[in-house]
Motif scaffolding. Structure first.
Motif, PDB file in Angstrom:
ATOM      1  N   ASP A 286     -29.058  14.654 -27.778  1.00 24.99           N
ATOM      2  CA  ASP A 286     -29.572  15.628 -26.810  1.00 24.99           C
ATOM      3  C   ASP A 286     -31.055  15.914 -27.044  1.00 24.99           C
ATOM      4  O   ASP A 286     -31.676  15.374 -27.960  1.00 24.99           O
ATOM      5  N   ARG A 287     -31.613  16.744 -26.199  1.00 24.84           N
ATOM      6  CA  ARG A 287     -33.050  17.004 -26.239  1.00 24.84           C
ATOM      7  C   ARG A 287     -33.472  17.652 -27.548  1.00 24.84           C
ATOM      8  O   ARG A 287     -34.633  17.594 -27.941  1.00 24.84           O
ATOM      9  N   ALA A 288     -32.534  18.304 -28.220  1.00 26.23           N
ATOM     10  CA  ALA A 288     -32.852  18.936 -29.497  1.00 26.23           C
ATOM     11  C   ALA A 288     -32.585  17.993 -30.676  1.00 26.23           C
ATOM     12  O   ALA A 288     -32.791  18.374 -31.835  1.00 26.23           O
ATOM     13  N   GLY A 289     -32.111  16.789 -30.386  1.00 27.25           N
ATOM     14  CA  GLY A 289     -31.902  15.804 -31.444  1.00 27.25           C
ATOM     15  C   GLY A 289     -30.482  15.720 -31.970  1.00 27.25           C
ATOM     16  O   GLY A 289     -30.199  14.888 -32.836  1.00 27.25           O
ATOM     17  N   ALA A 290     -29.581  16.573 -31.476  1.00 29.96           N
ATOM     18  CA  ALA A 290     -28.191  16.551 -31.961  1.00 29.96           C
ATOM     19  C   ALA A 290     -27.413  15.418 -31.286  1.00 29.96           C
ATOM     20  O   ALA A 290     -27.615  15.129 -30.102  1.00 29.96           O
TER      21      ALA A 290
ATOM     22  N   ASN B 189     -21.221  11.915 -38.480  1.00 28.49           N
ATOM     23  CA  ASN B 189     -22.271  10.910 -38.667  1.00 28.49           C
ATOM     24  C   ASN B 189     -22.268  10.556 -40.145  1.00 28.49           C
ATOM     25  O   ASN B 189     -22.842  11.259 -40.968  1.00 28.49           O
ATOM     26  N   TYR B 190     -21.579   9.457 -40.473  1.00 30.18           N
ATOM     27  CA  TYR B 190     -21.470   9.058 -41.877  1.00 30.18           C
ATOM     28  C   TYR B 190     -22.447   7.915 -42.136  1.00 30.18           C
ATOM     29  O   TYR B 190     -22.222   6.784 -41.707  1.00 30.18           O
ATOM     30  N   LYS B 191     -23.547   8.239 -42.777  1.00 26.91           N
ATOM     31  CA  LYS B 191     -24.581   7.245 -43.108  1.00 26.91           C
ATOM     32  C   LYS B 191     -25.014   6.460 -41.863  1.00 26.91           C
ATOM     33  O   LYS B 191     -25.243   5.248 -41.932  1.00 26.91           O
ATOM     34  N   GLY B 192     -25.055   7.154 -40.727  1.00 25.58           N
ATOM     35  CA  GLY B 192     -25.480   6.524 -39.475  1.00 25.58           C
ATOM     36  C   GLY B 192     -24.334   6.041 -38.608  1.00 25.58           C
ATOM     37  O   GLY B 192     -24.506   5.858 -37.405  1.00 25.58           O
ATOM     38  N   ALA B 193     -23.160   5.816 -39.187  1.00 25.95           N
ATOM     39  CA  ALA B 193     -22.000   5.389 -38.383  1.00 25.95           C
ATOM     40  C   ALA B 193     -21.360   6.622 -37.747  1.00 25.95           C
ATOM     41  O   ALA B 193     -21.043   7.582 -38.449  1.00 25.95           O
ATOM     42  N   ILE B 194     -21.172   6.585 -36.438  1.00 26.70           N
ATOM     43  CA  ILE B 194     -20.635   7.735 -35.730  1.00 26.70           C
ATOM     44  C   ILE B 194     -19.140   7.514 -35.501  1.00 26.70           C
ATOM     45  O   ILE B 194     -18.733   6.580 -34.790  1.00 26.70           O
ATOM     46  N   PHE B 195     -18.334   8.352 -36.119  1.00 27.06           N
ATOM     47  CA  PHE B 195     -16.884   8.346 -35.915  1.00 27.06           C
ATOM     48  C   PHE B 195     -16.504   9.656 -35.230  1.00 27.06           C
ATOM     49  O   PHE B 195     -17.160  10.692 -35.420  1.00 27.06           O
ATOM     50  N   ALA B 196     -15.429   9.619 -34.437  1.00 24.88           N
ATOM     51  CA  ALA B 196     -15.005  10.827 -33.725  1.00 24.88           C
ATOM     52  C   ALA B 196     -13.497  10.807 -33.525  1.00 24.88           C
ATOM     53  O   ALA B 196     -12.853   9.753 -33.604  1.00 24.88           O
TER      54      ALA B 196
ATOM     55  N   GLY C 154     -22.246  14.975  -7.023  1.00 24.38           N
ATOM     56  CA  GLY C 154     -23.558  15.395  -7.491  1.00 24.38           C
ATOM     57  C   GLY C 154     -23.583  16.387  -8.643  1.00 24.38           C
ATOM     58  O   GLY C 154     -24.645  16.890  -8.994  1.00 24.38           O
ATOM     59  N   TRP C 155     -22.435  16.690  -9.250  1.00 22.85           N
ATOM     60  CA  TRP C 155     -22.474  17.561 -10.429  1.00 22.85           C
ATOM     61  C   TRP C 155     -23.315  16.879 -11.499  1.00 22.85           C
ATOM     62  O   TRP C 155     -23.246  15.660 -11.678  1.00 22.85           O
ATOM     63  N   SER C 156     -24.081  17.695 -12.221  1.00 26.88           N
ATOM     64  CA  SER C 156     -25.024  17.139 -13.179  1.00 26.88           C
ATOM     65  C   SER C 156     -24.917  17.864 -14.512  1.00 26.88           C
ATOM     66  O   SER C 156     -24.753  19.094 -14.555  1.00 26.88           O
ATOM     67  N   TYR C 157     -25.013  17.067 -15.601  1.00 30.00           N
ATOM     68  CA  TYR C 157     -24.815  17.611 -16.947  1.00 30.00           C
ATOM     69  C   TYR C 157     -26.020  17.292 -17.821  1.00 30.00           C
ATOM     70  O   TYR C 157     -26.576  16.190 -17.761  1.00 30.00           O
ATOM     71  N   GLY C 158     -26.394  18.252 -18.652  1.00 27.03           N
ATOM     72  CA  GLY C 158     -27.456  18.005 -19.613  1.00 27.03           C
ATOM     73  C   GLY C 158     -26.972  17.073 -20.707  1.00 27.03           C
ATOM     74  O   GLY C 158     -25.770  16.812 -20.850  1.00 27.03           O
ATOM     75  N   THR C 159     -27.897  16.583 -21.532  1.00 22.11           N
ATOM     76  CA  THR C 159     -27.504  15.680 -22.624  1.00 22.11           C
ATOM     77  C   THR C 159     -26.764  16.434 -23.730  1.00 22.11           C
ATOM     78  O   THR C 159     -26.239  15.806 -24.658  1.00 22.11           O
ATOM     79  N   ASP C 160     -26.728  17.756 -23.632  1.00 23.11           N
ATOM     80  CA  ASP C 160     -25.886  18.540 -24.546  1.00 23.11           C
ATOM     81  C   ASP C 160     -24.512  18.827 -23.940  1.00 23.11           C
ATOM     82  O   ASP C 160     -23.714  19.566 -24.517  1.00 23.11           O
ATOM     83  N   GLY C 161     -24.247  18.250 -22.754  1.00 28.60           N
ATOM     84  CA  GLY C 161     -22.939  18.360 -22.124  1.00 28.60           C
ATOM     85  C   GLY C 161     -22.780  19.544 -21.178  1.00 28.60           C
ATOM     86  O   GLY C 161     -21.781  19.627 -20.456  1.00 28.60           O
ATOM     87  N   ARG C 162     -23.761  20.465 -21.177  1.00 26.93           N
ATOM     88  CA  ARG C 162     -23.613  21.636 -20.309  1.00 26.93           C
ATOM     89  C   ARG C 162     -23.727  21.226 -18.841  1.00 26.93           C
ATOM     90  O   ARG C 162     -24.524  20.370 -18.483  1.00 26.93           O
ATOM     91  N   LEU C 163     -22.924  21.872 -18.012  1.00 31.24           N
ATOM     92  CA  LEU C 163     -23.021  21.674 -16.565  1.00 31.24           C
ATOM     93  C   LEU C 163     -24.257  22.416 -16.081  1.00 31.24           C
ATOM     94  O   LEU C 163     -24.317  23.655 -16.151  1.00 31.24           O
TER      95      LEU C 163
ATOM     96  N   PRO D  49     -32.039   6.448 -31.183  1.00 34.53           N
ATOM     97  CA  PRO D  49     -33.000   7.088 -32.098  1.00 34.53           C
ATOM     98  C   PRO D  49     -33.740   8.278 -31.498  1.00 34.53           C
ATOM     99  O   PRO D  49     -34.170   9.162 -32.249  1.00 34.53           O
ATOM    100  N   ASN D  50     -33.907   8.324 -30.163  1.00 30.50           N
ATOM    101  CA  ASN D  50     -34.776   9.340 -29.554  1.00 30.50           C
ATOM    102  C   ASN D  50     -33.987  10.354 -28.721  1.00 30.50           C
ATOM    103  O   ASN D  50     -32.929  10.035 -28.185  1.00 30.50           O
ATOM    104  N   PRO D  51     -34.512  11.582 -28.590  1.00 33.02           N
ATOM    105  CA  PRO D  51     -33.852  12.556 -27.707  1.00 33.02           C
ATOM    106  C   PRO D  51     -33.673  11.990 -26.301  1.00 33.02           C
ATOM    107  O   PRO D  51     -34.594  11.384 -25.755  1.00 33.02           O
ATOM    108  N   GLY D  52     -32.493  12.176 -25.743  1.00 31.93           N
ATOM    109  CA  GLY D  52     -32.192  11.650 -24.413  1.00 31.93           C
ATOM    110  C   GLY D  52     -31.604  10.252 -24.429  1.00 31.93           C
ATOM    111  O   GLY D  52     -31.114   9.769 -23.409  1.00 31.93           O
ATOM    112  N   ASP D  53     -31.618   9.560 -25.577  1.00 28.32           N
ATOM    113  CA  ASP D  53     -31.030   8.215 -25.654  1.00 28.32           C
ATOM    114  C   ASP D  53     -29.508   8.296 -25.543  1.00 28.32           C
ATOM    115  O   ASP D  53     -28.892   9.240 -26.046  1.00 28.32           O
ATOM    116  N   TYR D  54     -28.920   7.308 -24.905  1.00 25.97           N
ATOM    117  CA  TYR D  54     -27.456   7.252 -24.814  1.00 25.97           C
ATOM    118  C   TYR D  54     -26.981   5.804 -24.798  1.00 25.97           C
ATOM    119  O   TYR D  54     -27.737   4.898 -24.424  1.00 25.97           O
ATOM    120  N   VAL D  55     -25.735   5.598 -25.221  1.00 18.07           N
ATOM    121  CA  VAL D  55     -25.057   4.302 -25.047  1.00 18.07           C
ATOM    122  C   VAL D  55     -23.621   4.589 -24.632  1.00 18.07           C
ATOM    123  O   VAL D  55     -23.043   5.618 -24.983  1.00 18.07           O
TER     124      VAL D  55
END
Lengths: 68, 461
Positions: B74-78, B148-155, B110-119, B54-60
């Motif tokens: 990501d931090r912008a909510g996407a 994002n179909y009614k909350g269900a994430i398909f990819a 030690g490579w590090s990525y933002g929550t938007d996937g950028r290196l 639900p929150n920016p930065g959340d992951y599973v």
């Protein structure tokens, strides 16, 4: 080579000295033990960095200095 | 069978005319390897639910086929779905099941990525790479399409795949039954508790075909019915409407999706349920009335076990769950089961349902244990040299499906068999394996999007 520093414990506001002689202030700590987000206060090697925020690699942190 | 193949699955191994399917497709190493490329790298797959992040930065953590993926906001909510593998040497950049973070840092170099996937972090970028590494090229690998179909994430990993709504086709209404509220409002589902995960020593297609609508195996659950684990202390479920509805097998032939469906008679109200818990009973009676008011005739459709091709199972009534059958080699499946409730249901209702869900489903659930036992030993007994020579039969109801069924004014698109009296058909399994064979043989989505060919032909006429 200095002893490794456990950067996971460093709080925002803490000042750190870097291997290239720069000094930076921690802005946030993701606590992954690898990176810090910090703002440059001094940067003899590249003065343009002063004021900028960058990710600082744990291996570059050589000394912890308390906030003034 | 010695080598991988791209032809001859249909009718060689999947003979729908006779209703015979070779055991090889369940136990053969080469066929399993082909499935990863031809099915799991091209189909739309269920990754998780937005209520998990639900929150920016959340992951599973999640999975797509054999690939480990990160579902994150990501931090912008996407919302994003990334391959959980560092671009430098492949190490997992995240090894927690869930959490909140500002960066995913690879513990190897030690490579590090933002929550938007950028290196965003490369150790010794200036010194070792002389500031020349083009970091914009080395972000986390992201799925080609996400929905994002009614909350269900398909990819899907395939940029050429049709959009998710087009992939679903006429099956959309059955996913709606899963994700909309009990009172008919759109997208009210939220995840209840965590995701249950466990391993079963069987091919992933055993649970996939079971949840496609196998009503023939009800005898397996006889002991559970006798124990009366349902929420009114009888049978397994508590759905009185099952006794007054038409019970259907509904198959969407172009898509490979199929489900059991109940259609209530016109003007009939849903029988009272949950008599052991008055507050739950009142809540559902209220929701059913609201649904009839909001949806009108649409409220006559009641969901049941179904399958979105290839490996996402639905159970939209009760216990309200979704499952993913993750392939873990030809002889092992990792089952992930998600439990849903309406997000604004009363706390007492959620607690009651949590107990019921646990009693019914998951690795310790009484009904799921029955299924696992069957899949485990059916698979093991099909691996031997002699066993492989003898195909399974899927002959029930061949040639009896009707196109676009209708009951008291309710039209049900697809190939449909009314099983109210006959109890069972194997149309859903044939539908599943027809699509499976198409995926295994087709070179691209131009061939797989068979409905487009039909639409073009119809337009030409």
């Amino acid at each position: 080579m200095s002893d490794p520093i456990n950067i996971r414990t460093l709080a925002p506001g803490t000042r750190i000295a870097l291997a290239d002689g720069a000094v930076a202030e921690i802005v946030s700590n993701p606590a992954d033990g690898v990176w810090l987000f910090a703002r440059y206060l001094e940067s003899p090697r590249d003065p343009a960095l002063v004021g900028q925020e960058e990710m600082i690699f744990a291996g570059d942190v050589v000394e912890v200095r308390q906030a003034p | 069978m010695g080598t991988a193949r791209t032809t001859g699955y249909h009718p060689g191994l999947v003979d729908l005319a006779s209703g015979q399917i070779s055991r090889e497709i369940f136990v053969n190493d080469e066929i399993y390897a082909e499935e990863q490329e031809r099915i799991f790298a091209r189909a739309w797959l269920f990754v998780g639910h937005a209520s998990q992040i639900p929150n920016p930065g959340d992951y599973v953590m999640s999975g797509m086929g054999e690939e480990a993926v990160i579902l994150c906001r990501d931090r912008a909510g996407a919302v994003h779905v990334f391959l959980n593998s560092c671009r430098h040497r492949g190490m997992k950049v995240c090894r927690y099941d869930e959490g909140n973070t500002s960066v995913f840092t690879c513990p190897y170099h030690g490579w590090s990525y933002g929550t938007d996937g950028r290196l965003v972090g490369v150790p010794y970028f200036r010194e070792a790479y002389h500031s020349k590494l083009d970091r914009s090229r080395w972000g986390l690998v992201e799925v080609a399409q996400m929905c994002n179909y009614k909350g269900a994430i398909f990819a899907t990993w395939d940029a050429q795949a049709p959009s998710f709504p087009e992939y679903l086709g006429d099956f959309t209404r059955y996913l709606d039954l899963q994700l909309d509220g009990w009172d008919g409002r759109e997208g009210q589902a939220e995840l209840l508790c965590g995701v249950q995960k466990w391993l079963v020593p069987c091919n992933w297609k055993f649970p996939a075909e079971n949840f496609s609508g196998d009503t023939y195996h009800n005898i397996s659950h006889r002991s559970v019915d006798l124990a009366g684990i349902g929420p009114s202390g009888s049978s397994r479920r508590d759905l009185g409407e099952r006794n007054v509805s038409r019970k259907l097998h509904v198959c969407i032939p172009d898509r490979g999706h199929q489900t059991i469906l109940y259609v209530m008679p016109q003007g009939r109200e849903t029988p009272v349920a949950y008599q052991n818990a008055p507050i739950v009973s009142e809540y559902f009676a209220h929701c059913e009335a609201e649904k009839r008011r909001l949806l009108g005739e649409g409220a006559r459709l009641i969901g049941a076990p179904g399958e979105i091709f290839p490996n996402t199972a639905l159970l939209s009534r009760q216990p309200r769950t979704m499952a993913v059958w993750h392939p873990r080699g030809p002889n092992q499946t990792e089952c992930w089961r998600y439990y849903f409730v309406d997000k604004d249901a009363p706390h007492e209702v959620k607690e009651f349902l949590r107990d019921y869900y646990i009693r019914y489903s998951g690795p310790a659930g009484m009904t799921e244990q029955d299924d696992m036992e069957n899949w485990n030993y059916a698979h093991a007994a099909s691996r031997g040299t002699i066993a492989r020579r003898h195909p399974y039969t899927y002959e029930q109801g061949i040639g009896t499906a009707v196109r676009d069924y209708e009951f008291e004014g309710m039209r049900v698109p697809g190939d449909v068999i009314d099983i109210t009296e006959i109890q069972s058909s194997e149309q859903p399994m044939r539908n599943l394996y027809r699509r499976w064979a198409q995926f295994m043989e087709a070179d691209d989505w131009e061939q797989l999007a068979t409905w487009r060919h039909n639409e073009r032909a119809a337009a030409a006429e």
